[in-house]
Write a protein that holds these residues in place. Structure first.
Motif, mmCIF file in Angstrom:
data_model
loop_
_atom_site.group_PDB
_atom_site.id
_atom_site.type_symbol
_atom_site.label_atom_id
_atom_site.label_comp_id
_atom_site.label_asym_id
_atom_site.label_seq_id
_atom_site.Cartn_x
_atom_site.Cartn_y
_atom_site.Cartn_z
ATOM 1 N N THR A 108 50.390 71.378 47.274
ATOM 2 C CA THR A 108 49.376 71.611 48.301
ATOM 3 C C THR A 108 49.846 71.034 49.628
ATOM 4 O O THR A 108 50.880 70.356 49.695
ATOM 5 N N ASP A 109 49.065 71.257 50.666
ATOM 6 C CA ASP A 109 49.405 70.676 51.963
ATOM 7 C C ASP A 109 49.392 69.147 51.890
ATOM 8 O O ASP A 109 50.205 68.476 52.518
ATOM 9 N N LYS A 110 48.507 68.597 51.091
ATOM 10 C CA LYS A 110 48.465 67.146 50.909
ATOM 11 C C LYS A 110 49.740 66.651 50.225
ATOM 12 O O LYS A 110 50.310 65.628 50.624
ATOM 13 N N ILE A 112 52.686 68.018 50.327
ATOM 14 C CA ILE A 112 53.784 68.135 51.289
ATOM 15 C C ILE A 112 53.716 67.007 52.316
ATOM 16 O O ILE A 112 54.733 66.402 52.654
ATOM 17 N N GLN A 113 52.506 66.696 52.798
ATOM 18 C CA GLN A 113 52.360 65.621 53.773
ATOM 19 C C GLN A 113 52.767 64.278 53.176
ATOM 20 O O GLN A 113 53.442 63.478 53.825
#
Length: 124
Positions: A108-110, A112-113
């Protein structure tokens, strides 16, 4: 199209029954939800996708590693220069092996961050 939500052991599940298609019964069942509300929410998402697109696409269990390997084998030689492919391999070896065993639908974007933040902390 029949649908139901039920409790199976300690978790909740939902089932969609499409009836017989080509002589075989077609059903979708997903389980592992902690509450009935979560199961109903997931059922609603699936129904919305079916109503919008007319089809339901399941998350395939493909890992980042498998997608990378397939890309390097099939796509990259046809669309990338040799030096670019070498750079991709270097980046993968030095950075992306941490997420290689993860399934693509779980990234998810989380995720990846957090990955980027971890890499930045190592550089400092």
């Amino acid at each position: 199209m029949n649908r139901s939500v039920r409790k199976k052991g300690e978790s909740w599940s939902f089932r969609l029954d499409f009836g017989k298609i080509d002589g075989k019964r077609k059903q979708i069942e997903r389980s592992g939800f902690k509450t009935e509300k979560e199961a109903n929410a997931a059922l609603s998402e699936v129904l919305n996708e079916i109503y919008k697109t007319g089809v339901f696409t399941e998350n395939k269990k493909v890992t980042f590693q498998q997608a990378y390997d397939e890309f390097l084998e099939n796509e990259a030689p046809n669309t990338r220069k040799f030096t670019t492919i070498v750079r991709y391999k270097s980046l993968y070896k030095n950075h992306f092996q941490d997420i290689a065993p993860r399934y693509l639908f779980n990234i998810t974007d989380k995720t990846i961050q957090e990955f980027i933040n971890t890499k930045q902390r190592r550089v400092r």
